[in-house]
Design a protein around this motif. Structure first.
Motif, PDB file in Angstrom:
ATOM      1  N   ASP A 289       0.826  -1.202   0.000  1.00 13.70           N
ATOM      2  CA  ASP A 289       0.000   0.000   0.000  1.00 13.70           C
ATOM      3  C   ASP A 289       0.864   1.257   0.000  1.00 13.70           C
ATOM      4  O   ASP A 289       0.417   2.315  -0.440  1.00 13.70           O
ATOM      5  CB  ASP A 289      -0.906   0.007   1.237  1.00 13.70           C
ATOM      6  N   VAL A 290       2.079   1.147   0.521  1.00 13.55           N
ATOM      7  CA  VAL A 290       3.045   2.242   0.530  1.00 13.55           C
ATOM      8  C   VAL A 290       4.440   1.645   0.354  1.00 13.55           C
ATOM      9  O   VAL A 290       4.728   0.573   0.894  1.00 13.55           O
ATOM     10  CB  VAL A 290       3.012   3.056   1.849  1.00 13.55           C
ATOM     11  N   ILE A 291       5.288   2.341  -0.414  1.00 16.25           N
ATOM     12  CA  ILE A 291       6.677   1.922  -0.572  1.00 16.25           C
ATOM     13  C   ILE A 291       7.577   2.954   0.091  1.00 16.25           C
ATOM     14  O   ILE A 291       7.433   4.159  -0.149  1.00 16.25           O
ATOM     15  CB  ILE A 291       7.069   1.802  -2.057  1.00 16.25           C
ATOM     16  N   MET A 292       8.499   2.492   0.937  1.00 19.01           N
ATOM     17  CA  MET A 292       9.535   3.344   1.512  1.00 19.01           C
ATOM     18  C   MET A 292      10.843   2.934   0.861  1.00 19.01           C
ATOM     19  O   MET A 292      11.273   1.774   0.996  1.00 19.01           O
ATOM     20  CB  MET A 292       9.608   3.164   3.026  1.00 19.01           C
ATOM     21  N   LEU A 293      11.469   3.844   0.161  1.00 18.46           N
ATOM     22  CA  LEU A 293      12.597   3.503  -0.694  1.00 18.46           C
ATOM     23  C   LEU A 293      13.818   4.364  -0.387  1.00 18.46           C
ATOM     24  O   LEU A 293      13.761   5.597  -0.484  1.00 18.46           O
ATOM     25  CB  LEU A 293      12.173   3.673  -2.162  1.00 18.46           C
TER      26      LEU A 293
ATOM     27  N   SER B 253       6.350   3.742 -13.031  1.00 13.08           N
ATOM     28  CA  SER B 253       5.845   3.423 -14.372  1.00 13.08           C
ATOM     29  C   SER B 253       4.910   2.229 -14.356  1.00 13.08           C
ATOM     30  O   SER B 253       4.140   2.023 -15.285  1.00 13.08           O
ATOM     31  CB  SER B 253       7.016   3.153 -15.324  1.00 13.08           C
ATOM     32  N   GLN B 254       4.972   1.439 -13.282  1.00 13.67           N
ATOM     33  CA  GLN B 254       4.152   0.234 -13.188  1.00 13.67           C
ATOM     34  C   GLN B 254       2.965   0.374 -12.248  1.00 13.67           C
ATOM     35  O   GLN B 254       2.024  -0.422 -12.309  1.00 13.67           O
ATOM     36  CB  GLN B 254       5.013  -0.936 -12.689  1.00 13.67           C
ATOM     37  N   SER B 255       3.005   1.352 -11.356  1.00 15.50           N
ATOM     38  CA  SER B 255       1.956   1.448 -10.338  1.00 15.50           C
ATOM     39  C   SER B 255       1.855   2.866  -9.804  1.00 15.50           C
ATOM     40  O   SER B 255       2.815   3.639  -9.874  1.00 15.50           O
ATOM     41  CB  SER B 255       2.270   0.485  -9.194  1.00 15.50           C
ATOM     42  N   GLN B 256       0.682   3.185  -9.253  1.00 17.66           N
ATOM     43  CA  GLN B 256       0.463   4.492  -8.627  1.00 17.66           C
ATOM     44  C   GLN B 256       0.520   4.412  -7.107  1.00 17.66           C
ATOM     45  O   GLN B 256       0.103   5.329  -6.409  1.00 17.66           O
ATOM     46  CB  GLN B 256      -0.897   5.049  -9.067  1.00 17.66           C
ATOM     47  N   VAL B 257       1.069   3.312  -6.572  1.00 15.24           N
ATOM     48  CA  VAL B 257       1.189   3.184  -5.125  1.00 15.24           C
ATOM     49  C   VAL B 257       2.066   4.317  -4.587  1.00 15.24           C
ATOM     50  O   VAL B 257       3.060   4.696  -5.216  1.00 15.24           O
ATOM     51  CB  VAL B 257       1.796   1.809  -4.753  1.00 15.24           C
ATOM     52  N   PRO B 258       1.721   4.910  -3.450  1.00 13.89           N
ATOM     53  CA  PRO B 258       2.517   6.012  -2.890  1.00 13.89           C
ATOM     54  C   PRO B 258       3.951   5.569  -2.597  1.00 13.89           C
ATOM     55  O   PRO B 258       4.176   4.492  -2.053  1.00 13.89           O
ATOM     56  CB  PRO B 258       1.777   6.372  -1.598  1.00 13.89           C
ATOM     57  N   ILE B 259       4.910   6.420  -2.969  1.00 16.08           N
ATOM     58  CA  ILE B 259       6.324   6.132  -2.741  1.00 16.08           C
ATOM     59  C   ILE B 259       6.934   7.236  -1.885  1.00 16.08           C
ATOM     60  O   ILE B 259       6.865   8.413  -2.241  1.00 16.08           O
ATOM     61  CB  ILE B 259       7.101   6.022  -4.061  1.00 16.08           C
ATOM     62  N   MET B 260       7.538   6.842  -0.761  1.00 15.77           N
ATOM     63  CA  MET B 260       8.263   7.786   0.093  1.00 15.77           C
ATOM     64  C   MET B 260       9.754   7.498  -0.024  1.00 15.77           C
ATOM     65  O   MET B 260      10.213   6.401   0.288  1.00 15.77           O
ATOM     66  CB  MET B 260       7.834   7.645   1.555  1.00 15.77           C
ATOM     67  N   MET B 261      10.519   8.477  -0.509  1.00 11.82           N
ATOM     68  CA  MET B 261      11.961   8.326  -0.600  1.00 11.82           C
ATOM     69  C   MET B 261      12.581   8.638   0.761  1.00 11.82           C
ATOM     70  O   MET B 261      12.158   9.579   1.451  1.00 11.82           O
ATOM     71  CB  MET B 261      12.536   9.267  -1.653  1.00 11.82           C
ATOM     72  N   ILE B 262      13.579   7.845   1.141  1.00 12.23           N
ATOM     73  CA  ILE B 262      14.299   8.057   2.389  1.00 12.23           C
ATOM     74  C   ILE B 262      15.779   8.227   2.052  1.00 12.23           C
ATOM     75  O   ILE B 262      16.347   7.396   1.333  1.00 12.23           O
ATOM     76  CB  ILE B 262      14.115   6.862   3.348  1.00 12.23           C
ATOM     77  N   SER B 263      16.391   9.302   2.556  1.00 11.75           N
ATOM     78  CA  SER B 263      17.779   9.544   2.168  1.00 11.75           C
ATOM     79  C   SER B 263      18.512  10.412   3.175  1.00 11.75           C
ATOM     80  O   SER B 263      17.902  11.217   3.884  1.00 11.75           O
ATOM     81  CB  SER B 263      17.824  10.221   0.792  1.00 11.75           C
ATOM     82  N   ALA B 264      19.834  10.241   3.206  1.00 11.53           N
ATOM     83  CA  ALA B 264      20.678  11.113   4.015  1.00 11.53           C
ATOM     84  C   ALA B 264      20.972  12.407   3.262  1.00 11.53           C
ATOM     85  O   ALA B 264      21.500  13.355   3.835  1.00 11.53           O
ATOM     86  CB  ALA B 264      21.984  10.397   4.354  1.00 11.53           C
ATOM     87  N   LYS B 265      20.624  12.438   1.973  1.00  9.80           N
ATOM     88  CA  LYS B 265      20.839  13.630   1.158  1.00  9.80           C
ATOM     89  C   LYS B 265      19.701  14.621   1.405  1.00  9.80           C
ATOM     90  O   LYS B 265      18.542  14.319   1.134  1.00  9.80           O
ATOM     91  CB  LYS B 265      20.900  13.268  -0.324  1.00  9.80           C
ATOM     92  N   SER B 266      20.047  15.785   1.902  1.00 12.25           N
ATOM     93  CA  SER B 266      19.014  16.762   2.248  1.00 12.25           C
ATOM     94  C   SER B 266      18.949  17.931   1.266  1.00 12.25           C
ATOM     95  O   SER B 266      18.165  18.850   1.453  1.00 12.25           O
ATOM     96  CB  SER B 266      19.272  17.308   3.660  1.00 12.25           C
TER      97      SER B 266
END
Length: 230
Positions: free
Chosen positions: A47-51, A69-82
């Motif tokens: 239901d949600v992707i944390m990437l 490109s394959q789905s409209q599932v919500p994607i949350m990017m997680i990164s040390a880059k601010s």
């Protein structure tokens, strides 16, 4: 129970996120790299992707582009880059949110809840509208199916892009400030920047306007924000 796909190579961070979200009644599926993440994406149906942006076998940004490109599932990017440029890049290619490390588990859970609320909103049938034509181009927004149609062909959008378009469609001619649009697509208690709205508007114009540089529908109201004209 909502399913979360967590693609994160740092085991300690993954364990911390998994434990906390499990206590918040989420079912967390963990992938340590992009290859495993893609496998779980197809088998789990999250239901949600944390990437995570930095993965050992591939670039998280490119994986986000592929998943979008394959789905409209919500994607949350997680990164040390601010850096702002990194956040903008993620939004441009289809991410719905961007969280910088280090972060609090409470904020992570709040943002996850906000993404889920937006993706599971109950739509009123009365919100559907007939297509309108302008400049020889037919546009329709189906609120119930969460889809924009251009010349009767579906247009792929992110959740944030659709939410902005939904508010425009339901209130043609109304001027929305960037702050108002931020509150509608993210939730008042979630930190985002006004630049995020500008990025989503630019993407929407590329998808629904004949000439994005001379938009006929999504207009800029200088010093205020944006409005949609039929």
């Amino acid at each position: 129970m909502s399913k979360i796909l967590l693609i994160e190579d740092d085991r300690s961070i993954a364990d911390m996120i998994s434990i906390y979200l499990s206590e918040e009644d989420y079912q967390v599926h963990w992938a340590a790299d992009g290859r495993q993440g893609k496998e779980l994406f197809h088998s789990v149906g999250p239901d949600v992707i944390m990437l995570d942006v930095m993965l050992p076998d591939m670039n998280g940004i490119e994986l986000c582009r592929e998943l979008r490109s394959q789905s409209q599932v919500p994607i949350m990017m997680i990164s040390a880059k601010s850096e702002v440029s990194e956040r903008v890049k993620a939004l441009v290619i289809g991410a719905d949110d961007y969280l910088c490390k280090p972060f609090s588990m409470r904020e992570l859970a709040a943002r996850t809840g906000a993404l889920l609320r937006r993706s599971t909103m109950v739509k009123a049938p009365a919100a559907e509208a007939d297509a309108v034509s302008a400049g020889g181009q037919s546009i329709k927004v189906d609120i119930e199916k969460r889809c924009i149609y251009l010349q009767n062909h579906p247009v792929e959008t992110t959740f944030s892009e659709f939410e902005i378009m939904r508010h425009f469609w339901l209130h043609p001619g109304k001027v929305f400030s960037r702050e108002e649009l931020l509150n509608k697509i993210r939730g008042i208690d979630t930190f985002v920047t006004e630049r995020s709205v500008d990025v989503h508007i630019t993407n929407l114009r590329k998808k629904v306007e004949v000439d994005p540089k001379e938009p006929k529908h999504i207009k800029t109201v200088w010093g205020v924000g944006y409005k949609f004209e039929l």
